[in-house]
Write a protein that holds these residues in place. Structure first.
Motif, short mmCIF file in Angstrom:
data_model
loop_
_atom_site.label_atom_id
_atom_site.label_comp_id
_atom_site.label_asym_id
_atom_site.label_seq_id
_atom_site.Cartn_x
_atom_site.Cartn_y
_atom_site.Cartn_z
N THR A 42 0.85 -1.19 0.00
CA THR A 42 0.00 0.00 0.00
C THR A 42 0.88 1.24 0.00
O THR A 42 1.92 1.28 0.66
N MET A 43 0.48 2.23 -0.76
CA MET A 43 1.21 3.49 -0.82
C MET A 43 0.22 4.62 -1.03
O MET A 43 -0.90 4.41 -1.54
N THR A 44 0.63 5.81 -0.66
CA THR A 44 -0.17 7.00 -0.91
C THR A 44 0.28 7.61 -2.23
O THR A 44 1.48 7.59 -2.56
N ALA A 45 -0.63 8.13 -3.01
CA ALA A 45 -0.30 8.73 -4.29
C ALA A 45 0.85 9.72 -4.14
O ALA A 45 0.80 10.61 -3.29
N ALA A 51 -3.76 11.00 -2.06
CA ALA A 51 -2.86 11.74 -1.17
C ALA A 51 -3.64 12.59 -0.18
O ALA A 51 -4.71 13.10 -0.48
N VAL A 52 -3.08 12.77 1.04
CA VAL A 52 -3.66 13.64 2.06
C VAL A 52 -2.77 14.86 2.19
O VAL A 52 -1.55 14.73 2.38
N ASP A 53 -3.37 16.06 2.11
CA ASP A 53 -2.56 17.28 2.07
C ASP A 53 -2.30 17.91 3.43
O ASP A 53 -1.70 18.97 3.53
N ALA A 54 -2.79 17.33 4.53
CA ALA A 54 -2.53 17.88 5.88
C ALA A 54 -2.53 16.75 6.89
O ALA A 54 -3.25 15.76 6.72
N ALA A 55 -1.72 16.87 7.94
CA ALA A 55 -1.63 15.85 8.97
C ALA A 55 -1.70 16.50 10.34
O ALA A 55 -1.11 17.56 10.58
N VAL A 56 -2.39 15.88 11.32
CA VAL A 56 -2.49 16.38 12.68
C VAL A 56 -1.19 16.12 13.42
O VAL A 56 -0.69 14.99 13.44
N VAL A 57 -0.62 17.17 14.03
CA VAL A 57 0.60 17.03 14.84
C VAL A 57 0.23 16.93 16.33
O VAL A 57 0.67 16.02 17.04
N SER A 58 -0.60 17.91 16.85
CA SER A 58 -1.03 17.89 18.26
C SER A 58 -2.26 18.77 18.42
O SER A 58 -2.60 19.55 17.51
N ASP A 59 -2.91 18.66 19.58
CA ASP A 59 -4.06 19.53 19.84
C ASP A 59 -4.25 19.69 21.35
O ASP A 59 -3.73 18.89 22.14
N THR A 60 -5.01 20.76 21.72
CA THR A 60 -5.34 21.00 23.14
C THR A 60 -6.85 20.99 23.35
O THR A 60 -7.37 21.60 24.27
#
Length: 689
Positions: free
Chosen positions: A568-571, A667-676
């Motif tokens: 499996t791979m992302t575009a 493909a996904v153009d954004a990824a979550v790093v952290s949140d409060t």
């Protein structure tokens, strides 16, 4: 006439020769050639007496109980249409859309070459207008008759032909099958122009041998007698494949017999009339012989070419044939005229220029610029200055023509003169070109050696029925020059045929044990099915060289040990991967021997097609090598099946295929790093997050 006697009356029987001579004598015919020496006992070319008409002769021979079949010595035509100069690459072998067509609308030749590049032990007989054997892309692949000593004037191998070292010329009955038309050389280049030689182009095969058999004259005409003798010669001399890019509408029993008797794969052009061969036969493609493959032509979009004949039951398969680039004989132009003015011509009314109809802008010349020609016309367009043909041994007039005249009664005469006063007709044209422009060639060899040759076009008509007349453009006189090393474009089922002939040789090289029927079945069962060909050809498809060769490739001298290719791979994602291959053969691998990991099919979408063993590295039998490279997923999501195989490029063995299924997601153009964001909140509460 071609006369075929029944087996009981052939010259091989005790009284066969006496019977045949008796039959001929009763109508005053004489035997010009007997085909017994080429394996066709009882088949003869006969010359009628001047007092006997063709119709009378046909009726006479058909009524004789000793005669099996009879036909006129018909004339067929090379199945080629005019050049189309907008095509500029070998799209038929590898189509990337470079000519504005559809990517991969090709025969997958590069993928097939990973498995086989042809073999010098395979011979393809090209029955055509001859071959330029001196061409830089053909010379190394020209067949040599090992049983003949060159130039000694002796029939050393006793096959009935003297000094036939590199084929034979049946038109002029000599041992020099030089191409004075260009058609045969073009076909030969598609079959086996030398590959990997840093010159020009490559054929479907890099190494296969071409047997040049000249049965077509400079003007593209082939008599049945010359075709018959060429087919018989190819059979006698052991050709594996016979390529026939010519045809006509006349059935001749003896030709069908000769083809059926050959152990070769016989590949035949379907024809260029845009008609249905199931309804209107085109021979030899339509002969009922198990060894024939009848071929239609496709364009660079995988559509049936506009000019191509077809037939759901009588045409087997399609192959690229529109705008094909290949080898042509070199030639020297004596003069050329694009017909933008008539300054070079003496004009007899009503001849004149027109801008309404032309092949190349802005104009052409026509016999009737005002409309339909007149009854009882007799007008000439004469070149002012004579042509110098003193330094050539062959010469040809070529021009583009379109239009219509009453068939057989009105038409164009092409005439030559040594003095400008006494004229001789060297060619004639009548009837319709069907709304198209065609390239017409007229042989001027009879005038070679003369320093002053006059040329004219003369239009004549009778007292009934008139039509639009003819339009002439791009006139030139040229002669062929050995070592010219030229290339050019041609279109037609003639150009599709050598792609299939070349593939037949490539399949035979991959597995020399295959029979003729197995080679044919391999080609027909591995086509790329195309909706545009459904109901047009029996297989509904266009040939695929890789699938055909791969289906018979059984030698495995390399085995897959392991790989790290992801499933499996992302575009657009890149990954560092490895493939480990073990040498299971008996020969050491090294970079200098061009050992590489070959990418096949979808693999080319993920990265490099070639991953070579580094210089200085060797892999002994039993040892393994790890190939590492970067794999990048395609930009389009989907399921892909990349394949990889060990390939020793210049030899005839290859390795086990590694096939993977890789699911590529969008493909996904954004990824979550952290949140409060708080885990609990009170109704109505606000929080800064």
């Amino acid at each position: 006439m071609i006369v075929e006697f029944k087996p009981t009356a052939t010259i091989k029987s005790a009284n066969g020769q006496e019977i045949s001579q008796s039959v001929h004598s009763r109508i005053g015919s004489s035997v010009k050639k007997d085909f017994t020496r080429t394996g066709l006992a009882g088949v003869q070319l006969v010359q009628l007496s001047p007092e006997t008409s063709v119709e009378e002769a046909v009726n006479f021979y058909r009524s004789d109980p000793n005669v099996l079949s009879v036909s006129p010595n018909y004339i067929d035509h090379l199945d080629c249409t005019p050049n189309d100069p907008q095509f500029n690459t070998l799209w038929a072998l590898h189509n990337t859309g470079q000519t504005g067509g559809t990517a991969d609308a090709d025969i997958d030749a590069p993928e097939a070459w990973d498995l086989a590049q042809g073999s010098t032990g395979i011979v393809v007989a090209v029955i055509d207008s001859g071959v330029d054997c001196t061409h830089q892309d053909l010379a190394a692949n020209i067949w040599t008759n090992s049983g003949e000593i060159p130039g000694n004037g002796i029939d050393d191998d006793r096959n009935g032909y003297i000094d036939d070292v590199h084929g034979y010329d049946f038109v002029n009955d000599d041992n020099n099958p030089y191409d004075d038309n260009g058609h045969g050389t073009h076909c030969a280049g598609t079959i086996a122009a030398v590959g990997n030689n840093a010159n020009g182009i490559t054929g479907v095969n890099w190494n296969t041998k071409i047997m040049p058999l000249k049965a077509g004259s400079a003007d593209g005409m082939l008599t049945i007698a010359d075709e018959l003798e060429a087919i018989s010669y190819a059979t006698m001399m052991g050709a594996d494949v016979i390529s026939c890019s010519f045809g006509g509408t006349n059935y001749v029993s003896s030709v069908e017999t000769a083809i059926a008797a050959s152990p070769a794969v016989v590949v035949c052009a379907a024809g260029n009339d845009g008609t249905n061969n199931d309804v209107t036969p085109h021979y030899p493609a339509n002969y009922n012989c198990a060894n024939i493959i009848a071929v239609a032509a496709t364009d660079h979009n995988d559509n049936l070419a506009s000019f191509s004949n077809y037939g759901a039951t009588t045409v087997d398969v399609a192959a690229p044939g529109d705008g094909i680039y290949s080898t042509v004989p070199g030639y020297t132009t004596v003069f050329s005229d694009s017909m933008t003015t008539l300054a070079n011509w003496n004009v007899q009314s009503p001849w004149g220029l027109t801008t309404a109809v032309y092949y190349s802008a802005p104009s052409s010349v026509t016999d009737s610029p005002g409309g339909y020609y007149s009854n009882n016309a007799n007008c000439a367009l004469t070149r002012k200055n004579p042509i110098d043909l003193s330094s050539c041994s062959d010469a040809c007039l070529r021009f583009i023509i379109g239009g219509e005249a009453e068939s057989e009664y009105d038409g164009l005469l092409i005439e030559c003169s040594h003095d400008g006063a006494t004229w001789t007709t060297v060619d004639s044209i009548s009837g319709s070109t069907g709304g198209y422009f065609y390239s017409w060639e007229t042989d001027l060899s009879d005038y070679c050696g003369d320093s002053s040759v006059y040329l004219r076009f003369r239009f004549v008509s009778d007292s009934a029925n008139t039509y639009d007349g003819y339009y002439i453009d791009d006139v030139e006189v040229f002669y062929h020059a050995p070592n010219g090393n030229s290339y050019g474009y041609k279109s037609g089922t003639s150009m599709a045929t050598p792609h299939v002939s070349g593939l037949a040789a490539l399949v035979k090289a991959a597995d020399p044990s295959l029979s003729t029927s197995q080679i044919k079945q391999t080609i027909l069962s591995t086509v790329d099915a195309k909706s545009s060909l459904t109901g047009k050809v029996a297989t509904g498809g266009r040939i695929n060289a890789y699938r055909a060769v791969n289906s018979v490739a059984t030698v495995v001298d390399a085995a897959v040990v392991s790989d790290t290719i992801p499933t499996t791979m992302t575009a657009g994602q890149s990954a560092s991967v490895s493939v480990t291959m073990q040498n299971t053969g008996t020969t050491t691998w090294s970079e200098g021997d061009r050992i590489r990991l070959g990418a096949v099919g979808d693999a080319a979408l993920f990265g490099p097609a070639r991953v070579t063993i580094p210089a200085g590295v060797t892999v002994a039998p039993g040892a393994s090598h790890i190939f590492t490279y970067t794999m990048t997923a395609p930009a389009t999501a989907g399921t892909y099946t990349p394949q990889y195989r060990m390939v020793w490029e210049l030899h005839q063995w290859f390795g086990e295929t590694l096939t993977k299924t890789v699911q590529v997601t969008a493909a996904v153009d954004a990824a979550v790093v952290s949140d409060t964001i708080p885990a609990t909140m009170t109704a109505g509460e606000s929080a800064s997050v």
